[in-house]
Design a protein around this motif. Structure first.
Motif, PDB file in Angstrom:
ATOM      1  N   VAL A 184     -11.100   3.157   0.447  1.00 41.20           N
ATOM      2  CA  VAL A 184     -10.142   4.009   1.162  1.00 41.20           C
ATOM      3  C   VAL A 184      -9.819   3.355   2.507  1.00 41.20           C
ATOM      4  CG1 VAL A 184      -9.777   6.262   2.222  1.00 41.20           C
ATOM      5  CG2 VAL A 184     -11.006   6.089   0.054  1.00 41.20           C
ATOM      6  N   VAL A 185      -8.537   3.299   2.821  1.00 38.72           N
ATOM      7  CA  VAL A 185      -8.078   2.727   4.082  1.00 38.72           C
ATOM      8  C   VAL A 185      -7.470   3.834   4.932  1.00 38.72           C
ATOM      9  CG1 VAL A 185      -6.579   1.024   5.190  1.00 38.72           C
ATOM     10  CG2 VAL A 185      -7.580   0.537   2.947  1.00 38.72           C
ATOM     11  N   THR A 186      -7.941   3.956   6.155  1.00 38.85           N
ATOM     12  CA  THR A 186      -7.366   4.897   7.112  1.00 38.85           C
ATOM     13  C   THR A 186      -6.793   4.103   8.279  1.00 38.85           C
ATOM     14  OG1 THR A 186      -8.964   6.630   6.548  1.00 38.85           O
ATOM     15  CG2 THR A 186      -7.806   6.843   8.649  1.00 38.85           C
ATOM     16  N   ALA A 187      -5.532   4.322   8.574  1.00 41.58           N
ATOM     17  CA  ALA A 187      -4.867   3.597   9.651  1.00 41.58           C
ATOM     18  C   ALA A 187      -4.296   4.572  10.669  1.00 41.58           C
ATOM     19  CB  ALA A 187      -3.753   2.708   9.094  1.00 41.58           C
ATOM     20  N   TRP A 188      -4.348   4.169  11.934  1.00 40.52           N
ATOM     21  CA  TRP A 188      -3.713   4.916  13.021  1.00 40.52           C
ATOM     22  C   TRP A 188      -2.628   4.025  13.619  1.00 40.52           C
ATOM     23  CZ3 TRP A 188      -4.945   9.961  14.163  1.00 40.52           C
ATOM     24  CH2 TRP A 188      -6.105  10.472  13.572  1.00 40.52           C
ATOM     25  N   PHE A 189      -1.374   4.475  13.526  1.00 42.24           N
ATOM     26  CA  PHE A 189      -0.239   3.666  13.980  1.00 42.24           C
ATOM     27  C   PHE A 189       0.543   4.422  15.047  1.00 42.24           C
ATOM     28  CE2 PHE A 189       1.502   6.468  10.815  1.00 42.24           C
ATOM     29  CZ  PHE A 189       2.803   6.718  11.225  1.00 42.24           C
ATOM     30  N   ASN A 211      -9.670   1.619   9.438  1.00 41.22           N
ATOM     31  CA  ASN A 211     -10.998   1.794   8.863  1.00 41.22           C
ATOM     32  C   ASN A 211     -10.856   1.571   7.366  1.00 41.22           C
ATOM     33  OD1 ASN A 211     -12.740   2.969  11.209  1.00 41.22           O
ATOM     34  ND2 ASN A 211     -10.833   4.126  11.267  1.00 41.22           N
ATOM     35  N   ALA A 212     -11.414   0.458   6.888  1.00 47.26           N
ATOM     36  CA  ALA A 212     -11.275   0.086   5.484  1.00 47.26           C
ATOM     37  C   ALA A 212     -12.656  -0.184   4.910  1.00 47.26           C
ATOM     38  CB  ALA A 212     -10.392  -1.148   5.335  1.00 47.26           C
ATOM     39  N   LEU A 253       0.837  -1.195   0.000  1.00 46.25           N
ATOM     40  CA  LEU A 253       0.000   0.000   0.000  1.00 46.25           C
ATOM     41  C   LEU A 253       0.876   1.250   0.000  1.00 46.25           C
ATOM     42  CD1 LEU A 253      -2.786  -0.972   2.565  1.00 46.25           C
ATOM     43  CD2 LEU A 253      -2.756  -1.279   0.090  1.00 46.25           C
ATOM     44  N   GLU A 254       0.458   2.247  -0.747  1.00 51.10           N
ATOM     45  CA  GLU A 254       1.183   3.516  -0.790  1.00 51.10           C
ATOM     46  C   GLU A 254       0.595   4.440   0.278  1.00 51.10           C
ATOM     47  OE1 GLU A 254       1.250   5.134  -4.703  1.00 51.10           O
ATOM     48  OE2 GLU A 254       2.176   3.345  -5.601  1.00 51.10           O
ATOM     49  N   TRP A 255       1.119   4.292   1.481  1.00 50.71           N
ATOM     50  CA  TRP A 255       0.599   5.064   2.612  1.00 50.71           C
ATOM     51  C   TRP A 255       1.007   6.529   2.503  1.00 50.71           C
ATOM     52  CZ3 TRP A 255      -2.918   2.856   5.509  1.00 50.71           C
ATOM     53  CH2 TRP A 255      -2.894   1.467   5.744  1.00 50.71           C
ATOM     54  N   LYS A 256       0.101   7.397   2.918  1.00 50.09           N
ATOM     55  CA  LYS A 256       0.379   8.828   3.037  1.00 50.09           C
ATOM     56  C   LYS A 256       0.132   9.233   4.478  1.00 50.09           C
ATOM     57  CE  LYS A 256      -0.972   9.884  -1.733  1.00 50.09           C
ATOM     58  NZ  LYS A 256      -1.890  10.673  -2.614  1.00 50.09           N
ATOM     59  N   ILE A 257       1.196   9.643   5.167  1.00 50.23           N
ATOM     60  CA  ILE A 257       1.069  10.080   6.558  1.00 50.23           C
ATOM     61  C   ILE A 257       0.558  11.519   6.564  1.00 50.23           C
ATOM     62  CG2 ILE A 257       2.300  10.470   8.725  1.00 50.23           C
ATOM     63  CD1 ILE A 257       4.252   8.273   7.894  1.00 50.23           C
ATOM     64  N   THR A 258      -0.578  11.751   7.208  1.00 43.71           N
ATOM     65  CA  THR A 258      -1.268  13.040   7.102  1.00 43.71           C
ATOM     66  C   THR A 258      -0.732  14.107   8.041  1.00 43.71           C
ATOM     67  OG1 THR A 258      -2.951  12.501   8.758  1.00 43.71           O
ATOM     68  CG2 THR A 258      -3.354  11.778   6.478  1.00 43.71           C
ATOM     69  N   GLY A 259      -0.084  13.690   9.129  1.00 46.35           N
ATOM     70  CA  GLY A 259       0.357  14.662  10.129  1.00 46.35           C
ATOM     71  C   GLY A 259      -0.597  14.762  11.313  1.00 46.35           C
ATOM     72  N   GLU A 260      -1.794  14.158  11.202  1.00 43.22           N
ATOM     73  CA  GLU A 260      -2.733  14.157  12.330  1.00 43.22           C
ATOM     74  C   GLU A 260      -2.319  13.117  13.364  1.00 43.22           C
ATOM     75  OE1 GLU A 260      -6.984  14.245  11.250  1.00 43.22           O
ATOM     76  OE2 GLU A 260      -6.292  14.258   9.173  1.00 43.22           O
ATOM     77  N   SER A 261      -2.615  13.409  14.622  1.00 46.77           N
ATOM     78  CA  SER A 261      -2.299  12.463  15.691  1.00 46.77           C
ATOM     79  C   SER A 261      -3.379  12.517  16.764  1.00 46.77           C
ATOM     80  CB  SER A 261      -0.926  12.763  16.299  1.00 46.77           C
ATOM     81  OG  SER A 261      -0.933  14.029  16.939  1.00 46.77           O
ATOM     82  N   ALA A 317      -0.965   7.976  18.504  1.00 49.90           N
ATOM     83  CA  ALA A 317      -1.125   7.350  17.197  1.00 49.90           C
ATOM     84  C   ALA A 317      -1.158   8.413  16.115  1.00 49.90           C
ATOM     85  CB  ALA A 317      -2.406   6.525  17.158  1.00 49.90           C
ATOM     86  N   MET A 318      -0.612   8.070  14.952  1.00 54.37           N
ATOM     87  CA  MET A 318      -0.581   8.970  13.807  1.00 54.37           C
ATOM     88  C   MET A 318      -1.414   8.395  12.675  1.00 54.37           C
ATOM     89  SD  MET A 318       3.434  10.005  13.881  1.00 54.37           S
ATOM     90  CE  MET A 318       4.138  10.716  15.370  1.00 54.37           C
ATOM     91  N   LYS A 319      -1.971   9.282  11.878  1.00 54.16           N
ATOM     92  CA  LYS A 319      -2.903   8.888  10.827  1.00 54.16           C
ATOM     93  C   LYS A 319      -2.193   8.717   9.487  1.00 54.16           C
ATOM     94  CE  LYS A 319      -7.232  10.433   8.624  1.00 54.16           C
ATOM     95  NZ  LYS A 319      -8.240  11.524   8.595  1.00 54.16           N
ATOM     96  N   ALA A 320      -2.568   7.654   8.789  1.00 55.67           N
ATOM     97  CA  ALA A 320      -2.080   7.422   7.427  1.00 55.67           C
ATOM     98  C   ALA A 320      -3.236   6.911   6.587  1.00 55.67           C
ATOM     99  CB  ALA A 320      -0.943   6.411   7.430  1.00 55.67           C
ATOM    100  N   THR A 321      -3.226   7.232   5.298  1.00 55.93           N
ATOM    101  CA  THR A 321      -4.298   6.802   4.410  1.00 55.93           C
ATOM    102  C   THR A 321      -3.720   6.147   3.159  1.00 55.93           C
ATOM    103  OG1 THR A 321      -4.388   8.943   3.273  1.00 55.93           O
ATOM    104  CG2 THR A 321      -5.831   8.657   5.197  1.00 55.93           C
TER     105      THR A 321
END
Length: 292
Positions: A203-208, A232-233, A132-140, A148-152
Protein backbone atom coordinates in the motif's frame (compact mmCIF):
# COMPACT_ATOMS: atom_id res chain seq x y z
CA UNK A 1 -14.71 15.18 -2.29
CA UNK A 2 -16.22 17.87 -4.55
CA UNK A 3 -14.73 20.56 -2.28
CA UNK A 4 -11.32 18.92 -2.49
CA UNK A 5 -11.43 18.74 -6.28
CA UNK A 6 -12.63 22.35 -6.45
CA UNK A 7 -9.73 23.47 -4.26
CA UNK A 8 -7.25 21.65 -6.49
CA UNK A 9 -8.79 23.21 -9.61
CA UNK A 10 -8.63 26.73 -8.14
CA UNK A 11 -5.00 26.36 -7.09
CA UNK A 12 -3.97 24.87 -10.40
CA UNK A 13 -5.84 27.53 -12.33
CA UNK A 14 -4.21 30.34 -10.36
CA UNK A 15 -0.70 29.02 -10.90
CA UNK A 16 -0.80 27.67 -14.45
CA UNK A 17 1.08 30.63 -15.92
CA UNK A 18 3.84 30.44 -13.32
CA UNK A 19 4.11 26.70 -13.85
CA UNK A 20 5.13 27.20 -17.48
CA UNK A 21 8.63 28.25 -16.40
CA UNK A 22 8.70 26.50 -13.05
CA UNK A 23 11.89 24.97 -11.75
CA UNK A 24 12.29 23.52 -8.30
CA UNK A 25 14.49 21.41 -6.08
CA UNK A 26 13.21 19.25 -3.23
CA UNK A 27 15.26 17.31 -0.69
CA UNK A 28 13.90 14.03 0.69
CA UNK A 29 15.01 11.91 3.63
CA UNK A 30 14.44 8.16 3.49
CA UNK A 31 13.86 5.78 6.36
CA UNK A 32 13.10 2.06 6.31
CA UNK A 33 11.59 0.01 9.11
CA UNK A 34 13.57 -3.22 8.95
CA UNK A 35 12.59 -6.64 10.28
CA UNK A 36 15.52 -7.55 12.54
CA UNK A 37 13.80 -10.51 14.19
CA UNK A 38 16.06 -12.96 12.35
CA UNK A 39 18.88 -11.96 14.72
CA UNK A 40 16.88 -12.87 17.81
CA UNK A 41 17.79 -16.12 19.46
CA UNK A 42 21.08 -16.45 17.53
CA UNK A 43 23.40 -17.63 20.29
CA UNK A 44 26.49 -17.27 18.08
CA UNK A 45 25.81 -13.58 17.42
CA UNK A 46 27.50 -11.32 19.92
CA UNK A 47 25.92 -7.99 20.96
CA UNK A 48 28.80 -6.20 19.23
CA UNK A 49 28.15 -7.97 15.93
CA UNK A 50 24.43 -7.30 16.12
CA UNK A 51 25.14 -3.63 16.74
CA UNK A 52 27.45 -3.47 13.71
CA UNK A 53 24.82 -5.13 11.52
CA UNK A 54 22.10 -2.73 12.71
CA UNK A 55 24.37 0.28 12.12
CA UNK A 56 25.23 -0.89 8.60
CA UNK A 57 21.56 -1.47 7.80
CA UNK A 58 20.76 2.01 9.07
CA UNK A 59 23.43 3.52 6.81
CA UNK A 60 21.96 1.65 3.84
CA UNK A 61 18.41 2.80 4.47
CA UNK A 62 18.66 6.34 5.88
CA UNK A 63 19.66 8.42 2.90
CA UNK A 64 19.20 11.87 1.40
CA UNK A 65 17.88 12.40 -2.13
CA UNK A 66 17.38 15.48 -4.29
CA UNK A 67 14.53 15.88 -6.79
CA UNK A 68 15.06 18.55 -9.45
CA UNK A 69 12.08 19.31 -11.63
CA UNK A 70 10.44 21.57 -14.18
CA UNK A 71 6.89 21.30 -15.43
CA UNK A 72 7.30 18.00 -17.29
CA UNK A 73 10.70 16.51 -16.37
CA UNK A 74 12.59 15.58 -13.23
CA UNK A 75 15.79 13.96 -12.00
CA UNK A 76 16.07 12.12 -8.69
CA UNK A 77 19.34 10.98 -7.21
CA UNK A 78 21.02 10.24 -3.91
CA UNK A 79 23.48 12.59 -2.29
CA UNK A 80 26.36 10.15 -1.96
CA UNK A 81 29.17 10.55 0.55
CA UNK A 82 32.65 9.31 -0.31
CA UNK A 83 33.24 5.75 0.88
CA UNK A 84 36.30 4.62 2.77
CA UNK A 85 38.68 2.27 0.90
CA UNK A 86 37.37 -1.29 0.87
CA UNK A 87 33.72 -0.34 1.28
CA UNK A 88 31.06 -1.04 -1.34
CA UNK A 89 32.20 -4.59 -2.02
CA UNK A 90 30.57 -7.98 -1.60
CA UNK A 91 26.92 -8.28 -0.56
CA UNK A 92 26.94 -4.72 0.78
CA UNK A 93 28.01 -3.41 -2.59
CA UNK A 94 25.40 -5.53 -4.34
CA UNK A 95 22.66 -4.24 -2.02
CA UNK A 96 23.81 -0.70 -2.80
CA UNK A 97 23.52 -1.47 -6.50
CA UNK A 98 19.92 -2.55 -5.95
CA UNK A 99 19.07 0.80 -4.39
CA UNK A 100 21.27 3.37 -6.08
CA UNK A 101 20.81 5.05 -9.44
CA UNK A 102 20.03 8.40 -11.02
CA UNK A 103 16.45 8.45 -12.27
CA UNK A 104 15.12 10.77 -14.97
CA UNK A 105 11.36 10.98 -15.58
CA UNK A 106 9.49 12.56 -18.48
CA UNK A 107 5.79 12.87 -17.75
CA UNK A 108 4.78 13.84 -21.30
CA UNK A 109 6.46 10.74 -22.73
CA UNK A 110 5.48 8.50 -19.81
CA UNK A 111 9.04 7.17 -19.67
CA UNK A 112 11.92 7.01 -17.22
CA UNK A 113 15.66 6.48 -17.60
CA UNK A 114 17.80 5.20 -14.76
CA UNK A 115 21.57 4.73 -14.75
CA UNK A 116 22.93 1.93 -12.57
CA UNK A 117 26.31 0.34 -12.06
CA UNK A 118 26.53 -3.40 -11.44
CA UNK A 119 29.90 -4.87 -10.55
CA UNK A 120 31.84 -2.47 -12.76
CA UNK A 121 29.36 -2.36 -15.67
CA UNK A 122 27.02 0.55 -16.36
CA UNK A 123 23.43 0.01 -17.45
CA UNK A 124 20.86 2.49 -18.73
CA UNK A 125 17.37 1.29 -17.83
CA UNK A 126 14.67 2.78 -20.07
CA UNK A 127 11.05 1.86 -19.49
CA UNK A 128 7.50 3.13 -19.01
CA UNK A 129 6.52 4.95 -15.84
CA UNK A 130 4.25 2.91 -13.54
CA UNK A 131 0.63 4.04 -13.70
CA UNK A 132 -0.76 4.04 -10.17
CA UNK A 133 -4.51 4.34 -9.66
CA UNK A 134 -4.48 7.03 -7.00
CA UNK A 135 -7.50 7.63 -4.79
CA UNK A 136 -7.66 11.08 -3.20
CA UNK A 137 -9.15 10.57 0.27
CA UNK A 138 -10.15 14.14 1.13
CA UNK A 139 -7.81 14.30 4.15
CA UNK A 140 -5.38 17.20 4.40
CA UNK A 141 -2.64 18.44 6.73
CA UNK A 142 0.23 20.89 6.80
CA UNK A 143 3.71 19.74 5.80
CA UNK A 144 6.05 22.64 6.39
CA UNK A 145 4.45 25.70 4.83
CA UNK A 146 2.30 23.73 2.40
CA UNK A 147 -1.19 22.25 2.60
CA UNK A 148 -0.91 18.61 1.61
CA UNK A 149 -3.65 16.20 0.57
CA UNK A 150 -3.70 12.44 1.03
CA UNK A 151 -3.89 9.88 -1.76
CA UNK A 152 -3.53 6.11 -1.67
CA UNK A 153 -2.76 3.35 -4.16
CA UNK A 154 -1.55 -0.24 -4.31
CA UNK A 155 1.36 -1.47 -6.39
CA UNK A 156 3.22 -4.75 -6.91
CA UNK A 157 6.17 -5.37 -4.62
CA UNK A 158 9.29 -5.47 -6.80
CA UNK A 159 11.27 -8.69 -6.98
CA UNK A 160 14.33 -6.95 -5.51
CA UNK A 161 12.52 -4.60 -3.15
CA UNK A 162 14.34 -6.05 -0.14
CA UNK A 163 13.04 -3.26 2.12
CA UNK A 164 9.69 -5.09 2.26
CA UNK A 165 11.15 -8.52 2.94
CA UNK A 166 10.01 -10.06 6.20
CA UNK A 167 11.21 -13.09 8.10
CA UNK A 168 9.19 -16.26 7.62
CA UNK A 169 7.54 -17.29 10.87
CA UNK A 170 6.08 -20.52 12.19
CA UNK A 171 2.48 -20.69 13.34
CA UNK A 172 3.38 -22.41 16.62
CA UNK A 173 6.42 -23.21 18.77
CA UNK A 174 7.29 -26.34 16.80
CA UNK A 175 7.06 -24.59 13.43
CA UNK A 176 9.03 -21.62 14.77
CA UNK A 177 11.83 -23.93 15.93
CA UNK A 178 11.88 -25.54 12.48
CA UNK A 179 12.03 -22.11 10.86
CA UNK A 180 15.03 -21.13 13.01
CA UNK A 181 16.86 -24.20 11.69
CA UNK A 182 16.06 -23.08 8.15
CA UNK A 183 17.35 -19.60 9.06
CA UNK A 184 20.69 -21.08 10.13
CA UNK A 185 20.99 -23.05 6.89
CA UNK A 186 20.02 -20.00 4.85
CA UNK A 187 22.72 -17.87 6.51
CA UNK A 188 25.30 -20.61 5.94
CA UNK A 189 24.47 -21.12 2.25
CA UNK A 190 23.57 -17.55 1.34
CA UNK A 191 20.19 -18.67 -0.02
CA UNK A 192 17.84 -16.37 1.89
CA UNK A 193 14.62 -17.43 0.13
CA UNK A 194 13.89 -19.90 2.96
CA UNK A 195 14.47 -17.16 5.51
CA UNK A 196 12.54 -14.22 4.08
CA UNK A 197 9.35 -13.63 2.12
CA UNK A 198 7.81 -10.54 0.58
CA UNK A 199 4.22 -9.42 -0.01
CA UNK A 200 2.82 -9.50 -3.53
CA UNK A 201 1.50 -5.93 -3.16
CA UNK A 202 2.21 -2.93 -0.97
CA UNK A 203 0.00 0.00 0.00
CA UNK A 204 1.31 3.43 -0.96
CA UNK A 205 0.18 6.57 0.86
CA UNK A 206 1.21 9.91 -0.61
CA UNK A 207 0.77 13.49 0.60
CA UNK A 208 0.86 16.02 -2.25
CA UNK A 209 0.43 19.77 -2.44
CA UNK A 210 -1.47 21.43 -5.31
CA UNK A 211 0.31 24.66 -4.30
CA UNK A 212 3.22 23.35 -6.38
CA UNK A 213 1.37 22.31 -9.56
CA UNK A 214 3.61 19.61 -11.01
CA UNK A 215 2.99 15.87 -11.20
CA UNK A 216 6.36 14.90 -9.76
CA UNK A 217 7.44 13.08 -6.63
CA UNK A 218 10.38 11.15 -5.19
CA UNK A 219 11.68 7.97 -6.81
CA UNK A 220 9.06 6.36 -9.11
CA UNK A 221 6.10 8.20 -7.58
CA UNK A 222 4.13 10.90 -9.33
CA UNK A 223 0.98 11.47 -11.35
CA UNK A 224 -0.89 13.50 -8.73
CA UNK A 225 -2.07 17.12 -9.23
CA UNK A 226 0.73 18.54 -7.10
CA UNK A 227 4.24 17.80 -5.88
CA UNK A 228 4.39 14.78 -3.57
CA UNK A 229 5.92 15.81 -0.23
CA UNK A 230 5.71 12.50 1.60
CA UNK A 231 5.42 8.85 0.61
CA UNK A 232 4.82 5.82 2.81
CA UNK A 233 5.26 2.66 0.74
CA UNK A 234 5.42 -0.61 2.61
CA UNK A 235 8.26 -0.22 5.12
CA UNK A 236 9.75 2.85 3.42
CA UNK A 237 9.07 6.51 4.19
CA UNK A 238 10.28 9.39 1.99
CA UNK A 239 9.78 12.81 3.57
CA UNK A 240 10.50 16.18 1.96
CA UNK A 241 12.63 18.35 4.26
CA UNK A 242 13.38 21.32 2.01
CA UNK A 243 11.94 22.94 -1.13
CA UNK A 244 13.37 25.70 -3.31
CA UNK A 245 11.22 27.12 -6.12
CA UNK A 246 12.67 29.09 -9.05
CA UNK A 247 16.20 29.69 -7.69
CA UNK A 248 18.59 31.88 -9.66
CA UNK A 249 20.91 28.98 -10.38
CA UNK A 250 19.32 26.05 -12.18
CA UNK A 251 20.61 22.73 -13.46
CA UNK A 252 19.64 21.35 -16.84
CA UNK A 253 17.28 18.41 -16.40
CA UNK A 254 18.26 15.63 -18.78
CA UNK A 255 18.66 11.84 -18.77
CA UNK A 256 21.99 10.07 -18.41
CA UNK A 257 23.45 8.82 -21.69
CA UNK A 258 26.19 6.37 -20.65
CA UNK A 259 25.46 2.66 -20.32
CA UNK A 260 24.04 -0.39 -22.06
CA UNK A 261 20.36 0.26 -22.76
CA UNK A 262 18.04 -2.36 -21.22
CA UNK A 263 14.46 -2.59 -20.01
CA UNK A 264 13.70 -2.96 -16.31
CA UNK A 265 12.88 -6.64 -16.85
CA UNK A 266 16.19 -7.27 -18.61
CA UNK A 267 18.15 -5.49 -15.90
CA UNK A 268 16.38 -7.47 -13.14
CA UNK A 269 17.19 -10.74 -14.93
CA UNK A 270 20.89 -9.82 -15.12
CA UNK A 271 20.94 -8.75 -11.47
CA UNK A 272 19.30 -12.01 -10.42
CA UNK A 273 21.92 -13.99 -12.30
CA UNK A 274 24.79 -12.03 -10.73
CA UNK A 275 23.34 -12.46 -7.26
CA UNK A 276 23.07 -16.23 -7.75
CA UNK A 277 26.69 -16.38 -8.96
CA UNK A 278 27.83 -14.43 -5.92
CA UNK A 279 25.78 -16.62 -3.59
CA UNK A 280 27.35 -19.78 -5.03
CA UNK A 281 30.87 -18.39 -4.70
CA UNK A 282 30.22 -17.28 -1.14
CA UNK A 283 28.57 -20.57 -0.23
CA UNK A 284 31.46 -22.53 -1.78
CA UNK A 285 33.99 -20.51 0.19
CA UNK A 286 32.11 -21.18 3.41
CA UNK A 287 31.96 -24.87 2.55
CA UNK A 288 35.74 -25.10 2.01
CA UNK A 289 36.29 -23.23 5.23
CA UNK A 290 34.20 -25.78 7.14
CA UNK A 291 36.05 -28.65 5.51
CA UNK A 292 39.52 -27.58 6.71
Amino acid sequence: MKKILLLIAVVLGATTINAQEMYGEATYMSKVKMDNSWMEGDREMTPERRKRIEENMKKMTEKTYVLKFNRTESTYKEEVALEAPGQGRGWGGMMGTMMAGEKYKNINEGMYTEQRDMMGKTFLIQDSLPQLEWKITGESRKIGNYTAMKATATMPSGEFDWTNFRRRRGGNAEEEAAQKKKDSIAQATGDLTEMFEKPDEIVVTAWFTPEIPVQHGPDIYGGLPGLILEVNAGNTTLLCSQITINPEEREEIKPAKKGDVVTQEEYDATLKQKMEEMRQRWSGGRGRGRGR
